[in-house]
Design a protein around this motif. Sequence first.
Motif, PDB file in Angstrom:
ATOM      1  N   GLU A   1     -36.390  28.719  90.198  1.00 32.62           N
ATOM      2  CA  GLU A   1     -37.218  29.717  89.530  1.00 32.62           C
ATOM      3  C   GLU A   1     -38.534  29.972  90.260  1.00 32.62           C
ATOM      4  N   ASP A   2     -39.084  28.962  90.888  1.00 32.78           N
ATOM      5  CA  ASP A   2     -40.407  29.019  91.504  1.00 32.78           C
ATOM      6  C   ASP A   2     -40.311  29.476  92.968  1.00 32.78           C
ATOM      7  N   PRO A   3     -40.825  30.668  93.292  1.00 27.43           N
ATOM      8  CA  PRO A   3     -40.726  31.133  94.676  1.00 27.43           C
ATOM      9  C   PRO A   3     -41.485  30.242  95.659  1.00 27.43           C
ATOM     10  N   ASN A   4     -42.560  29.603  95.207  1.00 25.53           N
ATOM     11  CA  ASN A   4     -43.287  28.692  96.108  1.00 25.53           C
ATOM     12  C   ASN A   4     -42.410  27.498  96.483  1.00 25.53           C
ATOM     13  N   ALA A   5     -41.673  26.961  95.516  1.00 27.18           N
ATOM     14  CA  ALA A   5     -40.753  25.867  95.823  1.00 27.18           C
ATOM     15  C   ALA A   5     -39.654  26.355  96.756  1.00 27.18           C
ATOM     16  N   ARG A   6     -39.154  27.557  96.535  1.00 25.32           N
ATOM     17  CA  ARG A   6     -38.074  28.078  97.378  1.00 25.32           C
ATOM     18  C   ARG A   6     -38.525  28.271  98.821  1.00 25.32           C
ATOM     19  N   THR A   7     -39.800  28.563  99.034  1.00 23.14           N
ATOM     20  CA  THR A   7     -40.279  28.678 100.416  1.00 23.14           C
ATOM     21  C   THR A   7     -40.336  27.320 101.099  1.00 23.14           C
ATOM     22  N   ILE A   8     -40.362  26.247 100.317  1.00 20.46           N
ATOM     23  CA  ILE A   8     -40.375  24.890 100.876  1.00 20.46           C
ATOM     24  C   ILE A   8     -38.952  24.434 101.206  1.00 20.46           C
ATOM     25  N   TRP A   9     -38.034  24.529 100.235  1.00 20.04           N
ATOM     26  CA  TRP A   9     -36.698  23.981 100.466  1.00 20.04           C
ATOM     27  C   TRP A   9     -35.695  24.980 101.030  1.00 20.04           C
ATOM     28  N   GLY A  10     -35.981  26.278 100.991  1.00 21.71           N
ATOM     29  CA  GLY A  10     -35.023  27.290 101.418  1.00 21.71           C
ATOM     30  C   GLY A  10     -34.785  27.430 102.907  1.00 21.71           C
ATOM     31  N   PRO A  11     -35.817  27.339 103.753  1.00 16.59           N
ATOM     32  CA  PRO A  11     -35.574  27.515 105.188  1.00 16.59           C
ATOM     33  C   PRO A  11     -34.685  26.400 105.749  1.00 16.59           C
ATOM     34  N   PRO A  12     -33.690  26.773 106.570  1.00 15.77           N
ATOM     35  CA  PRO A  12     -32.768  25.764 107.093  1.00 15.77           C
ATOM     36  C   PRO A  12     -33.301  24.927 108.252  1.00 15.77           C
ATOM     37  N   SER A  13     -34.490  25.228 108.768  1.00 19.05           N
ATOM     38  CA  SER A  13     -35.074  24.395 109.824  1.00 19.05           C
ATOM     39  C   SER A  13     -36.594  24.524 109.780  1.00 19.05           C
ATOM     40  N   ASP A  14     -37.272  23.634 110.491  1.00 19.43           N
ATOM     41  CA  ASP A  14     -38.731  23.675 110.549  1.00 19.43           C
ATOM     42  C   ASP A  14     -39.252  24.894 111.315  1.00 19.43           C
ATOM     43  N   ASP A  15     -38.387  25.512 112.123  1.00 21.49           N
ATOM     44  CA  ASP A  15     -38.775  26.686 112.902  1.00 21.49           C
ATOM     45  C   ASP A  15     -38.629  27.983 112.115  1.00 21.49           C
ATOM     46  N   GLU A  16     -38.037  27.904 110.905  1.00 20.27           N
ATOM     47  CA  GLU A  16     -37.761  29.099 110.119  1.00 20.27           C
ATOM     48  C   GLU A  16     -38.628  29.125 108.864  1.00 20.27           C
ATOM     49  N   ALA A  17     -38.749  30.321 108.291  1.00 17.61           N
ATOM     50  CA  ALA A  17     -39.608  30.484 107.113  1.00 17.61           C
ATOM     51  C   ALA A  17     -39.024  31.542 106.186  1.00 17.61           C
TER      52      ALA A  17
ATOM     53  N   GLY B 223     -26.697  27.701 106.677  1.00 20.58           N
ATOM     54  CA  GLY B 223     -28.024  27.845 106.072  1.00 20.58           C
ATOM     55  C   GLY B 223     -28.057  27.356 104.637  1.00 20.58           C
ATOM     56  N   TRP B 224     -27.039  27.722 103.847  1.00 23.27           N
ATOM     57  CA  TRP B 224     -26.995  27.279 102.454  1.00 23.27           C
ATOM     58  C   TRP B 224     -26.768  25.773 102.355  1.00 23.27           C
ATOM     59  N   GLN B 225     -25.915  25.208 103.193  1.00 20.92           N
ATOM     60  CA  GLN B 225     -25.694  23.756 103.143  1.00 20.92           C
ATOM     61  C   GLN B 225     -26.986  23.005 103.427  1.00 20.92           C
ATOM     62  N   ILE B 226     -27.708  23.450 104.436  1.00 17.57           N
ATOM     63  CA  ILE B 226     -28.979  22.801 104.773  1.00 17.57           C
ATOM     64  C   ILE B 226     -30.001  23.015 103.657  1.00 17.57           C
ATOM     65  N   ALA B 227     -30.081  24.227 103.119  1.00 16.01           N
ATOM     66  CA  ALA B 227     -31.038  24.510 102.049  1.00 16.01           C
ATOM     67  C   ALA B 227     -30.785  23.636 100.826  1.00 16.01           C
ATOM     68  N   ILE B 228     -29.522  23.439 100.451  1.00 10.74           N
ATOM     69  CA  ILE B 228     -29.205  22.600  99.290  1.00 10.74           C
ATOM     70  C   ILE B 228     -29.568  21.140  99.576  1.00 10.74           C
ATOM     71  N   SER B 229     -29.339  20.678 100.789  1.00 11.44           N
ATOM     72  CA  SER B 229     -29.783  19.318 101.159  1.00 11.44           C
ATOM     73  C   SER B 229     -31.307  19.225 101.109  1.00 11.44           C
ATOM     74  N   ASN B 230     -31.987  20.280 101.581  1.00 11.01           N
ATOM     75  CA  ASN B 230     -33.455  20.316 101.510  1.00 11.01           C
ATOM     76  C   ASN B 230     -33.938  20.297 100.062  1.00 11.01           C
ATOM     77  N   LEU B 231     -33.240  21.035  99.193  1.00 10.37           N
ATOM     78  CA  LEU B 231     -33.590  21.058  97.772  1.00 10.37           C
ATOM     79  C   LEU B 231     -33.518  19.656  97.190  1.00 10.37           C
ATOM     80  N   ALA B 232     -32.420  18.951  97.476  1.00 10.46           N
ATOM     81  CA  ALA B 232     -32.259  17.584  96.970  1.00 10.46           C
ATOM     82  C   ALA B 232     -33.387  16.689  97.485  1.00 10.46           C
ATOM     83  N   ALA B 233     -33.669  16.756  98.775  1.00 13.04           N
ATOM     84  CA  ALA B 233     -34.732  15.921  99.357  1.00 13.04           C
ATOM     85  C   ALA B 233     -36.085  16.279  98.748  1.00 13.04           C
ATOM     86  N   HIS B 234     -36.355  17.568  98.577  1.00 15.64           N
ATOM     87  CA  HIS B 234     -37.627  18.017  97.988  1.00 15.64           C
ATOM     88  C   HIS B 234     -37.791  17.471  96.574  1.00 15.64           C
ATOM     89  N   LEU B 235     -36.750  17.589  95.757  1.00 17.99           N
ATOM     90  CA  LEU B 235     -36.835  17.131  94.367  1.00 17.99           C
ATOM     91  C   LEU B 235     -36.893  15.611  94.276  1.00 17.99           C
TER      92      LEU B 235
END
Length: 157
Positions: free
Chosen positions: A28-44, A137-149
């Motif tokens: 729901e939170d776009p600020n959180a999505r900008t953290i966990w959504g990008p699939p690499s540190d080079d992307e935004a 991209g989605w596989q990495i983003a979902i892994s990022n989401l888990a790590a973020h939470l």
Amino acid sequence: MSEQLTHDTISISKTIKATVEQVFAAWEDPNARTIWGPPSDDEAIEFVENDFRVGGIDVHLCGQKDDLRFQVETRYYEINSPNLLIFTECVKSENAPLSTSLITVAIAGNGSLTELSVTIQIASLVGSDMIKGTRSGWQIAISNLAAHLETSTRETQ
């Protein structure tokens, strides 16, 4: 029919050490999505519009940090907090359509564990590489989401 038109269904499941409410809030939170959504540190991801409601539209730009060339329009069809999201994503680059996807996010849990299931039904107008990139991209983003939470949950305990 174009030789570049390709379809696929991508299914991703992940058990996350967070409550269903925390997982839903991260979508729901776009600020959180900008953290966990990008699939690499080079992307935004940069949100241009955010209207998280049934019938609402989000628009964001994404790509390499110095070249946000992709525009993604998300339209919400079902939001059943905290268990279900159904939305479409249309991806364009330089106003040329690249893909359209129907995405279902199912969130179920018990206590501090949540099972997240994401199903992406994609039609690529530019061939199979778009589907491969979407899957990765989605596989990495979902892994990022888990790590973020899981990091956020440990910090608040």
